[in-house]
Every structure is written in structure tokens, then in C-alpha cells.
Design an enzyme around this catalytic site. Sequence first.
Site, short mmCIF file in Angstrom:
data_model
loop_
_atom_site.label_atom_id
_atom_site.label_comp_id
_atom_site.label_asym_id
_atom_site.label_seq_id
_atom_site.Cartn_x
_atom_site.Cartn_y
_atom_site.Cartn_z
N HIS A 1 51.86 42.50 51.32
CA HIS A 1 51.20 42.51 50.00
C HIS A 1 50.87 43.95 49.62
O HIS A 1 49.90 44.52 50.10
CB HIS A 1 49.92 41.67 50.05
CG HIS A 1 49.20 41.55 48.75
ND1 HIS A 1 48.67 40.35 48.30
CD2 HIS A 1 48.88 42.46 47.78
CE1 HIS A 1 48.09 40.54 47.12
NE2 HIS A 1 48.19 41.82 46.79
N HIS B 1 46.63 34.51 44.56
CA HIS B 1 45.36 35.23 44.41
C HIS B 1 44.31 34.14 44.22
O HIS B 1 44.10 33.65 43.12
CB HIS B 1 45.39 36.19 43.22
CG HIS B 1 44.14 37.00 43.10
ND1 HIS B 1 44.12 38.38 43.26
CD2 HIS B 1 42.85 36.64 42.88
CE1 HIS B 1 42.88 38.82 43.13
NE2 HIS B 1 42.09 37.79 42.89
C1 NCD Z 1 45.03 44.77 42.64
C2 NCD Z 1 45.72 45.76 41.70
O1 NCD Z 1 45.11 46.77 41.35
O2 NCD Z 1 46.88 45.53 41.32
N1 NCD Z 1 43.62 45.04 42.66
C3 NCD Z 1 42.72 44.63 43.60
O3 NCD Z 1 41.52 44.83 43.44
N2 NCD Z 1 43.12 44.02 44.70
C4 NCD Z 1 45.36 43.40 42.19
C5 NCD Z 1 44.99 42.33 43.16
O4 NCD Z 1 45.65 42.13 44.17
O5 NCD Z 1 43.97 41.67 42.92
ZN ZN Z 2 47.04 42.63 45.32
#
Ligand code: NCD
Ligand code: ZN
Length: 345
Positions: free
Chosen positions: A14, A137
Site C-alpha cells: 500500500h 479504506h
Molecule cells: C493518504 C493519501 O494522502 O493519499 N492519506 C493518509 O492519511 N493515509 C490516503 C489514505 O490512504 O487514506
Molecule cells: Zn493510503
Amino acid sequence: MTNIITIKKPTDCHIHLRDDAYLKRTVADAAAQFNTIVVMPNLTPPIAAIEDALSYRQRILNAVPATDKLNPLLNLYLHKGTTATLVKDVANTPYILGFKLYPRGATTNSDAGIDDISQFYNIFAAMEKHNVPLMIHAEDNSPTTDIFDRECFFIDKHITKLHKAFPELKITLEHITTKEAVEFINESPANLAATITAHHLWINRNDVINTKIKPHNFCLPIAKRKEHQQALIDAATSGNSKFFLGTDSAPHTQEDKETACGCAGIYTAKNAIELYAEIFDNKGALSQLEGFASINGPHFYNFSPANDTIEITKRQQKIEDKLEFGASIVVPFKSNEQINWSLAS
Ligand code: NCD
Ligand code: ZN
């Protein structure tokens, strides 16, 4: 005492690379650490079609430094235009792993996400039939849901039902943050798994908001209480193959983070495996690191772990203060701090 370990080059299940000028840095950082990466599709506009994913993949490959190699796998963004035919085509397209489900508005670039999971049951049926995994998510972001309850509510409201309706569907709960999520995965059959970030192993909510506010520790899902952090550490280091590495590394500029309405996301790609190694070392579980970082993810998704290896040594390093992203600056996780492990070059 172990001071040096050799593991198969890890897989990041991820990661956010963004596009254009960002790729030079995000891809180089990822290629130094990882053999294979699963790239998230939340660009603007989202990567939702096979052709777009394959041309994005080519742009990523073009940014890999000549001295490195990298195998990017893409996810398509699940949205109202997704069809069962597309699912079938994804099953037959190399380099596209599966679909990413964002609840609309839950996080960065999720405006095209979904409002009502029940309207996608024909898509999930096709995914189950063609063995295409669904990465979620898992946060319920309805306005009445407290930010610290979002993950648990989502699991309670949606995942149990989804799993019952599609018992063979491969589901990954992304970047889990709670002991409830850990328990849920532990109690579920083998087709349900979870990724765990490095930063959620390092921080709890006191590291985000305390007597001071630390915008560079703010991400979604937000870090929870210490007992949840502990549950994540226990899960990651347990040797249970349903838990694997997903950094969720996401570059946001310093000015977008240090502002009255700062955005969510933490950049760990440059030092990810060292950050994980220190947690595993502290827990006396370095022998479990290779499974978590390099084997469990590939096995879950049915691709091969790396043949190449990396060496990680117990040698202090200071995390860079700031990283240059073209004209912008990204402040990495643990900026300017010492950590105890380093990647041998
Ligand atoms: C991620 C992003 O900036 O793309 N941000 C985060 O806080 N994790 C998106 C996500 O995976 O939620
Ligand atoms: Zn992410």
C-alpha cells in the site's frame, strides 16, 4: 544480539506515489526499499480504467533509477462507473491487482469514492467469481461518527455483512489502527487480511495531539490509543501471515501539512524497512520481519516474493530533516530524529 539481518527484498502492499514531478522521488525511494509495490489509485482524476493504470505504470517504470528495479502493481479506484466486465478484464490483465474502495470523502482524493456499499454488490460478486481482491479504506466517515470510532464502525456496519454475502471474496483491510480490527482479522478465514503501516506501529494519538499538535503525525485513519498501538505491534510481529507490510507512505508538502487545515498523510517510503525493523527488534521478533515484510503480502495476492535480498543493520541513522520534491518540500516521518536501524547500501 542480532546486528545485521538479510531478508528477501520487501513488498509494500500500500503506497501512494502521486504522479508527474513527484514520481522522481517517490519511485526512487520505493525502489531502494521494495521489490514490488501496490500503488494506490487516488490521483486526480482517479485511476479507474485499465489503460490509465497501465500508462501510469509505465510512467512509474520510467522513473525507476537505472541502478534499481521495481515491480509496480496497480489498483483501480472503485467508483460508480465500475462494471462487472471491468472486473473480469482486471482478472486477465497482468500488473493490475485489484480494486480500492474509498468511502466518499474519507481521505485524500476520495471525492469519487462510494456512498453506499450495497449498490456495488454486483461488482463484489464479479470480484469473488474472478478472484479479484478488494482493498478497503475501512472508515465510516458519516458526519456523526467520531473520528476515533470510524474504523470500528465500518467493520461492524459493513465488513461483516460483506464477508457473509461474499464468503470467498478476498478482502484486505488497509492500514488498520485498532485492536478490534486485529481481532476481527484474527478470527476471520484466510481470505481476509490486513496491512499495517510503520507509523501506526511507532505512534499513538498522544503523538498527534497532546500539549502540542504535530501535523506531520496526522494521517487517516488517525492513530488511536496506546493499547491499540500495542495490539498492532503484537499482530505485525506475531508471525500470523494475515498481517503484512503496507506503508501507506503519502507525500504531502510541508505547506499543506503545516497550516490551519492540514491534510492527512505521512511519508515513510525513504526509511520504511528500518522503521519496521526497529519495532520488530524492540519486540525481540526480528525473525518474523521477513514474513511480514516480504512474504505474507505476495502469498495473499498470489505473486512471487523477491529473489533479491536486502541487508538491514543495527546502525544509527538520522532521518533527513526535509526531502526535496522538485520545488516543494516534504517533511518525512521522524524528521531529524535518530533511529537504530539502517539499510545497508
Ligand atoms: C493518504 C493519501 O494522502 O493519499 N492519506 C493518509 O492519511 N493515509 C490516503 C489514505 O490512504 O487514506
Ligand atoms: Zn493510503
